[in-house]
Design a protein around this motif. Structure first.
Motif, PDB file in Angstrom:
ATOM      1  N   LYS A 101       0.818  -1.218   0.000  1.00  0.00           N
ATOM      2  CA  LYS A 101       0.000   0.000   0.000  1.00  0.00           C
ATOM      3  C   LYS A 101       0.851   1.267   0.000  1.00  0.00           C
ATOM      4  O   LYS A 101       0.458   2.289  -0.562  1.00  0.00           O
ATOM      5  CB  LYS A 101      -0.926   0.003   1.216  1.00  0.00           C
ATOM      6  CG  LYS A 101      -2.043  -1.026   1.119  1.00  0.00           C
ATOM      7  CD  LYS A 101      -3.006  -0.884   2.288  1.00  0.00           C
ATOM      8  CE  LYS A 101      -4.174  -1.847   2.142  1.00  0.00           C
ATOM      9  NZ  LYS A 101      -5.155  -1.707   3.249  1.00  0.00           N
ATOM     10  N   THR A 102       2.008   1.211   0.619  1.00  0.00           N
ATOM     11  CA  THR A 102       2.868   2.394   0.661  1.00  0.00           C
ATOM     12  C   THR A 102       3.311   2.791  -0.743  1.00  0.00           C
ATOM     13  O   THR A 102       3.286   3.971  -1.113  1.00  0.00           O
ATOM     14  CB  THR A 102       4.099   2.125   1.548  1.00  0.00           C
ATOM     15  OG1 THR A 102       3.668   1.791   2.875  1.00  0.00           O
ATOM     16  CG2 THR A 102       4.991   3.353   1.612  1.00  0.00           C
ATOM     17  N   LYS A 129      -8.044  10.142  -4.317  1.00  0.00           N
ATOM     18  CA  LYS A 129      -8.882   9.232  -3.528  1.00  0.00           C
ATOM     19  C   LYS A 129      -8.248   7.850  -3.440  1.00  0.00           C
ATOM     20  O   LYS A 129      -8.288   7.203  -2.383  1.00  0.00           O
ATOM     21  CB  LYS A 129     -10.278   9.143  -4.153  1.00  0.00           C
ATOM     22  CG  LYS A 129     -11.140  10.367  -3.913  1.00  0.00           C
ATOM     23  CD  LYS A 129     -12.514  10.186  -4.528  1.00  0.00           C
ATOM     24  CE  LYS A 129     -13.410  11.387  -4.243  1.00  0.00           C
ATOM     25  NZ  LYS A 129     -14.770  11.215  -4.839  1.00  0.00           N
ATOM     26  N   ASN A 130      -7.680   7.388  -4.571  1.00  0.00           N
ATOM     27  CA  ASN A 130      -6.994   6.093  -4.553  1.00  0.00           C
ATOM     28  C   ASN A 130      -5.788   6.121  -3.620  1.00  0.00           C
ATOM     29  O   ASN A 130      -5.477   5.129  -2.937  1.00  0.00           O
ATOM     30  CB  ASN A 130      -6.550   5.713  -5.959  1.00  0.00           C
ATOM     31  CG  ASN A 130      -7.707   5.298  -6.844  1.00  0.00           C
ATOM     32  OD1 ASN A 130      -8.703   4.753  -6.356  1.00  0.00           O
ATOM     33  ND2 ASN A 130      -7.609   5.543  -8.138  1.00  0.00           N
ATOM     34  N   ALA A 131      -5.087   7.253  -3.584  1.00  0.00           N
ATOM     35  CA  ALA A 131      -3.941   7.387  -2.683  1.00  0.00           C
ATOM     36  C   ALA A 131      -4.392   7.311  -1.225  1.00  0.00           C
ATOM     37  O   ALA A 131      -3.758   6.647  -0.394  1.00  0.00           O
ATOM     38  CB  ALA A 131      -3.221   8.705  -2.957  1.00  0.00           C
ATOM     39  N   LEU A 132      -5.512   7.971  -0.906  1.00  0.00           N
ATOM     40  CA  LEU A 132      -6.017   7.961   0.467  1.00  0.00           C
ATOM     41  C   LEU A 132      -6.555   6.587   0.863  1.00  0.00           C
ATOM     42  O   LEU A 132      -6.564   6.244   2.048  1.00  0.00           O
ATOM     43  CB  LEU A 132      -7.111   9.016   0.636  1.00  0.00           C
ATOM     44  CG  LEU A 132      -6.620  10.463   0.632  1.00  0.00           C
ATOM     45  CD1 LEU A 132      -7.791  11.436   0.626  1.00  0.00           C
ATOM     46  CD2 LEU A 132      -5.719  10.735   1.845  1.00  0.00           C
ATOM     47  N   ARG A 133      -7.004   5.797  -0.086  1.00  0.00           N
ATOM     48  CA  ARG A 133      -7.444   4.437   0.244  1.00  0.00           C
ATOM     49  C   ARG A 133      -6.267   3.594   0.724  1.00  0.00           C
ATOM     50  O   ARG A 133      -6.434   2.682   1.548  1.00  0.00           O
ATOM     51  CB  ARG A 133      -8.091   3.785  -0.984  1.00  0.00           C
ATOM     52  CG  ARG A 133      -9.444   4.373  -1.347  1.00  0.00           C
ATOM     53  CD  ARG A 133     -10.127   3.562  -2.454  1.00  0.00           C
ATOM     54  NE  ARG A 133     -11.395   4.166  -2.842  1.00  0.00           N
ATOM     55  CZ  ARG A 133     -11.574   4.928  -3.903  1.00  0.00           C
ATOM     56  NH1 ARG A 133     -10.532   5.201  -4.701  1.00  0.00           N
ATOM     57  NH2 ARG A 133     -12.752   5.443  -4.169  1.00  0.00           N
ATOM     58  N   SER A 134      -5.074   3.899   0.177  1.00  0.00           N
ATOM     59  CA  SER A 134      -3.880   3.165   0.608  1.00  0.00           C
ATOM     60  C   SER A 134      -3.289   3.741   1.890  1.00  0.00           C
ATOM     61  O   SER A 134      -2.683   3.003   2.685  1.00  0.00           O
ATOM     62  CB  SER A 134      -2.811   3.195  -0.500  1.00  0.00           C
ATOM     63  OG  SER A 134      -3.296   2.547  -1.660  1.00  0.00           O
ATOM     64  N   ASP A 135      -3.474   5.052   2.090  1.00  0.00           N
ATOM     65  CA  ASP A 135      -2.952   5.685   3.315  1.00  0.00           C
ATOM     66  C   ASP A 135      -3.871   6.852   3.709  1.00  0.00           C
ATOM     67  O   ASP A 135      -3.637   7.997   3.329  1.00  0.00           O
ATOM     68  CB  ASP A 135      -1.526   6.188   3.089  1.00  0.00           C
ATOM     69  CG  ASP A 135      -0.905   6.740   4.370  1.00  0.00           C
ATOM     70  OD1 ASP A 135      -1.540   6.618   5.447  1.00  0.00           O
ATOM     71  OD2 ASP A 135       0.206   7.292   4.306  1.00  0.00           O
ATOM     72  N   THR A 137      -4.103   8.469   6.324  1.00  0.00           N
ATOM     73  CA  THR A 137      -3.537   9.409   7.294  1.00  0.00           C
ATOM     74  C   THR A 137      -2.714  10.509   6.647  1.00  0.00           C
ATOM     75  O   THR A 137      -2.236  11.410   7.354  1.00  0.00           O
ATOM     76  CB  THR A 137      -2.642   8.649   8.295  1.00  0.00           C
ATOM     77  OG1 THR A 137      -1.549   8.050   7.589  1.00  0.00           O
ATOM     78  CG2 THR A 137      -3.432   7.565   9.007  1.00  0.00           C
ATOM     79  N   ASP A 138      -2.545  10.481   5.349  1.00  0.00           N
ATOM     80  CA  ASP A 138      -1.681  11.464   4.676  1.00  0.00           C
ATOM     81  C   ASP A 138      -2.454  12.772   4.493  1.00  0.00           C
ATOM     82  O   ASP A 138      -3.341  12.890   3.638  1.00  0.00           O
ATOM     83  CB  ASP A 138      -1.221  10.914   3.330  1.00  0.00           C
ATOM     84  CG  ASP A 138      -0.120  11.775   2.710  1.00  0.00           C
ATOM     85  OD1 ASP A 138       0.019  12.952   3.115  1.00  0.00           O
ATOM     86  OD2 ASP A 138       0.581  11.279   1.821  1.00  0.00           O
ATOM     87  N   ASP A 139      -2.104  13.781   5.283  1.00  0.00           N
ATOM     88  CA  ASP A 139      -2.786  15.074   5.219  1.00  0.00           C
ATOM     89  C   ASP A 139      -2.462  15.830   3.933  1.00  0.00           C
ATOM     90  O   ASP A 139      -3.288  16.608   3.437  1.00  0.00           O
ATOM     91  CB  ASP A 139      -2.392  15.922   6.435  1.00  0.00           C
ATOM     92  CG  ASP A 139      -2.934  15.354   7.739  1.00  0.00           C
ATOM     93  OD1 ASP A 139      -3.981  14.656   7.672  1.00  0.00           O
ATOM     94  OD2 ASP A 139      -2.333  15.589   8.799  1.00  0.00           O
ATOM     95  N   GLU A 140      -1.268  15.635   3.414  1.00  0.00           N
ATOM     96  CA  GLU A 140      -0.892  16.325   2.171  1.00  0.00           C
ATOM     97  C   GLU A 140      -1.790  15.875   1.008  1.00  0.00           C
ATOM     98  O   GLU A 140      -2.270  16.702   0.221  1.00  0.00           O
ATOM     99  CB  GLU A 140       0.578  16.056   1.851  1.00  0.00           C
ATOM    100  CG  GLU A 140       1.057  16.817   0.608  1.00  0.00           C
ATOM    101  CD  GLU A 140       2.512  16.544   0.287  1.00  0.00           C
ATOM    102  OE1 GLU A 140       2.981  17.042  -0.762  1.00  0.00           O
ATOM    103  OE2 GLU A 140       3.170  15.830   1.054  1.00  0.00           O
TER     104      GLU A 140
END
Length: 276
Positions: A101-102, A129-135, A137-140
């Motif tokens: 996921k990272t 959205k796909n990036a946030l599904r993997s992480d 917690t990433d505020d950026e």
């Protein structure tokens, strides 16, 4: 016999294990070679030697095509140089070969940034959205997603633009078609009106003729009828001439008969009384 089968089974197992171990060693060697090339490329990038760095990254991917780090780092280098199309391709390659996921999160995040640079805000929303599904917690990434949403509000969906263009084109075609149909109907109406006017003019012309002209027209019709009668052939008696000839023959025969009768009456002796 059983001991022989056992020996064969043990031998095959040992051979398979040795072969598998050999394959693992080869894969590890390939991976280590690719990683060394990537390390060298990273050092070259830090020295702003992008040309040599690109060559090292490509060697690494040629050695191990599924190396996620090589595709991701090469894509990041293209992004820094402003080559967004190539950067997008390499990050998509990294997503495809990602094993955790990272790696997916980083690649999707970069894809979102590239799409924002190309003013493709709606597609960037999906990437973030796909990036946030993997992480999650990433505020950026979450912040960039908010920017992409604001950007998309100011953009009209491409599909709606295409639909409007199609509707406008269809309306124009229908308008032209209707004008042509109306024009054709007007021509037909004018033609029918012209025929009616011509007929009415002929009727008025007949009504306006004097009686003399009408009589002349009638005589002319009779003459036409006479002309249409069969013409007498040369040397052939007409019906009237045949009739006159028969009458003359009858009269002549009657005169001859009367003359004969008169002669008979004249020559005959008349009987009288005796005179003693």
């Amino acid at each position: 016999m059983k001991n022989l089968i056992t020996y064969i089974f043990v031998f095959v197992s040992i051979f398979s294990f040795a072969q598998e171990e050999e394959n693992i060693k080869k894969l590890n060697k390939i991976k280590q070679t690719a990683n060394n090339l990537i390390y060298n490329a990273n050092d070259l990038v830090s020295e702003d030697d992008f040309v040599l760095a690109e060559m090292e990254y490509r060697k690494a991917l040629s050695t191990q095509p599924t190396n996620t780090a090589g595709a991701y780092n090469l894509g990041h280098s293209y992004y820094k140089k402003g080559n967004f199309d190539e950067a997008l391709y390499r990050n998509q390659q990294a997503v495809k070969n990602a094993t955790n996921k990272t790696e997916k999160h980083k690649a999707y995040h970069n894809i979102g940034n590239i799409l924002m640079q190309n003013k493709k805000c709606r597609e960037a929303i999906d990437a973030y959205k796909n990036a946030l599904r993997s992480d999650p917690t990433d505020d950026e990434t979450r912040y960039n997603l908010g920017l992409a949403k604001e950007c998309a509000k100011n953009q009209e969906p491409p599909q709606e633009e295409d639909d409007k263009k199609d509707d406008n084109q269809e309306n124009e075609e229908n308008k032209d078609k209707k004008e042509k149909e109306d024009e054709g109907e007007n021509k037909d109406d004018k033609k029918d009106q012209g025929d009616d006017d011509k007929k009415e003019g002929d009727d008025k012309e007949d009504k306006g003729k004097p009686d003399e002209e009408k009589e002349k027209d009638g005589k002319g019709d009779d003459e036409k009828k006479e002309q249409q009668k069969p013409q007498q052939q040369p040397g052939q008696l007409s019906p009237q001439q045949i009739k006159n000839l028969l009458e003359a023959m009858n009269n002549q025969e009657q005169k001859v008969q009367e003359k004969i009768n008169a002669e008979k009456a004249k020559g005959a002796k008349v009987q009288t009384e005796k005179d003693w």
